[in-house]
Design a protein around this motif. Structure first.
Motif, PDB file in Angstrom:
ATOM      1  N   THR A  38       0.814  -1.211   0.000  1.00 52.01           N
ATOM      2  CA  THR A  38       0.000   0.000   0.000  1.00 52.01           C
ATOM      3  C   THR A  38       0.850   1.264   0.000  1.00 52.01           C
ATOM      4  O   THR A  38       0.502   2.268  -0.644  1.00 52.01           O
ATOM      5  N   TYR A  39       1.972   1.237   0.713  1.00 58.11           N
ATOM      6  CA  TYR A  39       2.861   2.405   0.814  1.00 58.11           C
ATOM      7  C   TYR A  39       4.281   1.966   0.468  1.00 58.11           C
ATOM      8  O   TYR A  39       5.183   2.005   1.311  1.00 58.11           O
ATOM      9  N   PRO A  40       4.521   1.543  -0.751  1.00 57.86           N
ATOM     10  CA  PRO A  40       5.795   0.880  -1.095  1.00 57.86           C
ATOM     11  C   PRO A  40       7.023   1.771  -0.964  1.00 57.86           C
ATOM     12  O   PRO A  40       8.133   1.260  -0.761  1.00 57.86           O
ATOM     13  N   ASP A  41       6.851   3.090  -1.059  1.00 55.64           N
ATOM     14  CA  ASP A  41       8.010   3.987  -1.062  1.00 55.64           C
ATOM     15  C   ASP A  41       8.552   4.286   0.327  1.00 55.64           C
ATOM     16  O   ASP A  41       9.603   4.930   0.446  1.00 55.64           O
ATOM     17  N   LEU A  42       7.863   3.839   1.367  1.00 56.40           N
ATOM     18  CA  LEU A  42       8.270   4.180   2.733  1.00 56.40           C
ATOM     19  C   LEU A  42       9.342   3.268   3.296  1.00 56.40           C
ATOM     20  O   LEU A  42      10.047   3.639   4.233  1.00 56.40           O
ATOM     21  N   TRP A  43       9.493   2.064   2.730  1.00 58.57           N
ATOM     22  CA  TRP A  43      10.211   1.017   3.435  1.00 58.57           C
ATOM     23  C   TRP A  43      11.506   0.618   2.738  1.00 58.57           C
ATOM     24  O   TRP A  43      11.532   0.375   1.534  1.00 58.57           O
ATOM     25  N   ALA A  44      12.556   0.509   3.536  1.00 57.38           N
ATOM     26  CA  ALA A  44      13.839   0.045   3.006  1.00 57.38           C
ATOM     27  C   ALA A  44      13.926  -1.476   3.015  1.00 57.38           C
ATOM     28  O   ALA A  44      14.697  -2.058   2.243  1.00 57.38           O
ATOM     29  N   ALA A  45      13.153  -2.127   3.877  1.00 48.48           N
ATOM     30  CA  ALA A  45      13.149  -3.585   3.978  1.00 48.48           C
ATOM     31  C   ALA A  45      11.965  -3.996   4.834  1.00 48.48           C
ATOM     32  O   ALA A  45      11.350  -3.161   5.530  1.00 48.48           O
ATOM     33  N   ALA A  46      11.625  -5.301   4.783  1.00 54.10           N
ATOM     34  CA  ALA A  46      10.476  -5.810   5.537  1.00 54.10           C
ATOM     35  C   ALA A  46      10.720  -7.254   5.936  1.00 54.10           C
ATOM     36  O   ALA A  46      11.408  -7.999   5.230  1.00 54.10           O
ATOM     37  N   VAL A  47      10.126  -7.658   7.073  1.00 59.30           N
ATOM     38  CA  VAL A  47      10.228  -9.025   7.575  1.00 59.30           C
ATOM     39  C   VAL A  47       8.827  -9.514   7.921  1.00 59.30           C
ATOM     40  O   VAL A  47       8.144  -8.922   8.763  1.00 59.30           O
ATOM     41  N   ASP A  48       8.404 -10.598   7.263  1.00 57.16           N
ATOM     42  CA  ASP A  48       7.091 -11.200   7.474  1.00 57.16           C
ATOM     43  C   ASP A  48       7.269 -12.566   8.115  1.00 57.16           C
ATOM     44  O   ASP A  48       7.871 -13.466   7.526  1.00 57.16           O
ATOM     45  N   ILE A  49       6.737 -12.729   9.340  1.00 57.04           N
ATOM     46  CA  ILE A  49       6.817 -14.000  10.057  1.00 57.04           C
ATOM     47  C   ILE A  49       5.408 -14.558  10.200  1.00 57.04           C
ATOM     48  O   ILE A  49       4.548 -13.938  10.820  1.00 57.04           O
ATOM     49  N   VAL A  50       5.152 -15.696   9.586  1.00 60.24           N
ATOM     50  CA  VAL A  50       3.866 -16.410   9.600  1.00 60.24           C
ATOM     51  C   VAL A  50       2.677 -15.487   9.327  1.00 60.24           C
ATOM     52  O   VAL A  50       1.645 -15.557   9.994  1.00 60.24           O
ATOM     53  N   GLY A  51       2.809 -14.644   8.340  1.00 60.40           N
ATOM     54  CA  GLY A  51       1.774 -13.670   8.044  1.00 60.40           C
ATOM     55  C   GLY A  51       0.780 -14.122   6.987  1.00 60.40           C
ATOM     56  O   GLY A  51       1.015 -15.056   6.223  1.00 60.40           O
ATOM     57  N   ILE A  52      -0.353 -13.411   6.929  1.00 62.90           N
ATOM     58  CA  ILE A  52      -1.414 -13.671   5.960  1.00 62.90           C
ATOM     59  C   ILE A  52      -1.130 -12.873   4.691  1.00 62.90           C
ATOM     60  O   ILE A  52      -1.001 -11.649   4.734  1.00 62.90           O
ATOM     61  N   ALA A  53      -1.054 -13.571   3.547  1.00 59.63           N
ATOM     62  CA  ALA A  53      -0.868 -12.909   2.258  1.00 59.63           C
ATOM     63  C   ALA A  53      -2.160 -12.814   1.467  1.00 59.63           C
ATOM     64  O   ALA A  53      -2.330 -11.931   0.634  1.00 59.63           O
ATOM     65  N   ASN A  54      -3.086 -13.743   1.741  1.00 57.95           N
ATOM     66  CA  ASN A  54      -4.297 -13.860   0.939  1.00 57.95           C
ATOM     67  C   ASN A  54      -5.438 -14.242   1.875  1.00 57.95           C
ATOM     68  O   ASN A  54      -5.495 -15.368   2.361  1.00 57.95           O
ATOM     69  N   PHE A  55      -6.353 -13.307   2.163  1.00 60.38           N
ATOM     70  CA  PHE A  55      -7.411 -13.586   3.124  1.00 60.38           C
ATOM     71  C   PHE A  55      -8.326 -14.720   2.671  1.00 60.38           C
ATOM     72  O   PHE A  55      -8.886 -15.445   3.491  1.00 60.38           O
TER      73      PHE A  55
END
Length: 620
Positions: free
Chosen positions: A484-501
């Protein structure tokens, strides 16, 4: 003098102790600790203990997670529950308190068995299980001498048993319609009759929770916590004859823990005041109206995680932590008015002075609402630094000032860490908790956007070095933030997250789907909206490098969620790293896996956030 820093392995070797329970005579305390790398049952003597705790004895050696251990009311035996590989298919075991025998009581490895309590005479236990149908939990009683179980309540719903009545003739059962709505019942063991204690659940009404239920000293009523017609959970009393329900106090924060002695004469309650715990203790032997407030122990500002009374009501065990010290168990003795530490968890050889405590801050969001957050900063921060925004799961959860080795490591390495309680978090009232329900989902993601903007504008963060990290629902928030806000982040870490409801609701454990639909929406009524807001639908907008971690046995957020987004990013050649653990479920439990995953995350963030090198030596 050059400041020392320590390797991530040292931080991950900080131990925790929790799950306390007293032996019938009050001389021994059982508890769970991860000294061996995964939670097992240990015990420590209490009688004659000095300021230096005794070395504890290990009682179980499963090599797999133990989820709870509770002493029999009369014998030196414990009822133990545990799963395998994080699959949450909890089984029940009987453990001799000297560790000499450990026998499995349940045999259906495909079903969950949730312990409800010992009978007052210690001859039976009760539990809930979904062995009849994976979607529903029924209530059972198991006779210890024969090993035979019988079904006491069958109903196509989520029925969790809360224990026996003091005379052993009834069971208290809580039936959950969603994570924010339940109803209480009494089940007669002899006849099987079921009596509703609270009003019927009505679809589409606001959530009402009744929890932490305990019997009064005259056995005519129940103390409990509820948010019925309230913003916050408050102490209440339910008359068992008339079913009259009345609040006993008005508090401006949640009363989140309630523990009443077996005889119903002493009541302890913990309030959640802006994330910190406040403990109050009362003598209610003659009822609430004649109560006397007792002097409660003085503890550093922190969080009470659990409270358990001894059988005779003279000792109160607290699982307690501060932001700069490990979760440990403390014992409050009402007769002597003293408190002492029953466990002393290792800090990994790191001095406590190396840990930092957070500042409670509030930042403005898109609608002017102030969002509470805990900000951890390097000591004597003089310049802009890289920042990790760490998002809690739930969403019915709350970031608290508890010790977190991951946060402490990053701060020691020169990062700041912001732990926000975006709208939808608990602890701030029912209205705030409901601000992200279903169609309001993306408003909580906007709170992350404004967290990043506030960090930049306040001069705390280097605007080019802000990362976002989270687990479970927090993992969804991460994926949603970077789409949603792709320009804000230098990196991201997703642990056991939901990608597709859609696939999440289709594949999550069948007992969970209905409980989650009131929060997320249903596939029958909200499929189009759920598809629209699913991060996988906007994966082509991701530009931030992503690190993904998932357990193959996750029953809550199945591993397919991770693999969808990883495959999509690899196809687009967006930098993505992926660690899949075959012996884990919803999160990383085993220290061996944590020692692999979190240092890898640290290397990933160091690469993409490129914080300045330090002169301080790292101590292995």
């Amino acid at each position: 003098m050059v400041n020392q820093t320590y390797s991530f392995e040292r931080y991950l070797n900080v131990r925790t102790a929790f799950g306390p329970h007293f032996s019938p005579d009050g001389r021994t305390l059982s508890f769970l600790t991860n000294i061996t790398g995964v939670a097992e049952v240990w015990r420590v003597p209490l009688e004659g203990q000095t300021l230096t705790p005794f070395w504890p004895d290990q009682l179980t050696f499963r090599g797999e997670r133990v989820m709870g251990a509770t002493y029999s009311p009369h014998t030196d035996e414990l009822l133990v529950s545990g799963d395998i590989g994080g699959n949450e298919q909890a089984q029940l075991f009987l453990l001799q308190a000297d560790g000499s025998s450990f026998n499995q009581l349940t045999t259906n490895l495909e079903a969950m068995h949730l312990f409800g309590g010992w009978s007052p005479d210690g001859q039976s236990i009760t539990y809930s299980s979904n062995e009849r149908d994976a979607r529903y939990f029924d209530v059972y009683e198991l006779e210890m001498a024969s090993g035979k179980s019988r079904k006491l309540l069958q109903q196509d719903g989520t029925n969790y048993v809360n224990g026996y009545s003091p005379d052993g003739s009834q069971l208290l059962v809580s039936r959950w319609d969603s994570n924010t709505r339940n109803q209480l019942f009494l089940v007669e063991l002899a006849s099987g009759s079921v009596r509703a204690l609270t009003p019927d659940i009505v679809a589409d009404e606001r959530g009402v929770i009744y929890q932490s239920v305990a019997w009064s000293s005259d056995r005519r009523g129940l103390y409990l916590l509820s948010n019925r017609d309230r913003q916050f959970h408050a102490l209440a009393y339910l008359d068992l004859t008339s079913l009259d329900f009345q609040y006993l106090r008005e508090d401006s924060w949640d009363v989140e823990l309630l523990a009443v002695t077996k005889d119903g004469k002493t009541l302890a309650m913990a309030l959640n005041e802006d994330g910190y715990s406040t403990l109050e203790i009362f003598d209610v032997s003659h009822g609430w109206e004649s109560r006397q407030m007792l002097v409660a122990p003085t503890l550093p500002r922190g969080v009470i995680y659990e409270m358990v009374w001894s059988e005779d009501g003279t000792q109160l065990a607290l699982s307690y932590a501060t932001a700069d010290d490990a979760l440990d168990i403390w014992i409050w003795n009402l007769q002597t008015g003293t408190i002492k530490r029953a466990t002393q968890s290792s800090r990994g050889g790191i001095p406590r002075s190396a840990f930092v405590t957070p500042t409670l801050v509030r930042y403005p969001s898109f609608d002017g609402r102030e969002i509470p957050a805990f900000l951890y900063q390097p000591r004597d921060q003089q310049q802009k630094v890289p920042v990790v925004i760490n998002v809690h799961g739930g969403p019915e959860g709350q970031s608290r000032p508890l010790f977190d080795p991951v946060t402490q490591y990053f701060v020691a390495q020169g990062y700041a860490v912001l732990a926000p309680n975006v709208r939808g978090s608990t602890g701030y009232g029912y209205e705030y908790q409901s601000l992200d329900d279903v169609r309001l989902r993306m408003d909580s993601v906007a709170d992350l956007q404004h967290a990043a903007l506030w960090l930049r504008e306040s001069g705390i963060a280097d605007s080019e070095r802000i990362a976002v990290m989270g687990g479970s629902y927090g993992g969804f928030m991460v994926l949603s933030a970077i789409t949603t806000y792709p320009d804000l982040w230098a990196a991201a870490v997703d642990i056991v997250g939901i990608a597709n409801f859609v696939t999440f609701l289709e594949n999550t454990g069948p007992w969970r789907r209905k409980l989650r639909e009131s929060e997320y929406g249903s596939l029958e009524q909200d499929r189009e909206f759920l598809e629209k807001i699913s991060p996988i639908r906007s994966v082509d907008r991701i530009t931030a490098p992503l690190f993904v971690i998932h357990g193959a046995n996750d029953p809550r957020v199945p591993v397919g969620e991770a693999e969808q987004v990883v495959a999509a990013l690899r196809k687009r050649q967006v930098p993505v790293e992926y660690l899949r653990f075959e012996d884990e479920g919803h999160g990383l439990i085993k220290r061996s896996n944590r020692l692999q995953a979190y240092p890898a995350i640290a290397r990933f963030l160091q690469h993409y956030l490129a914080s300045p090198s330090k002169e301080s030596p790292t101590i292995e």
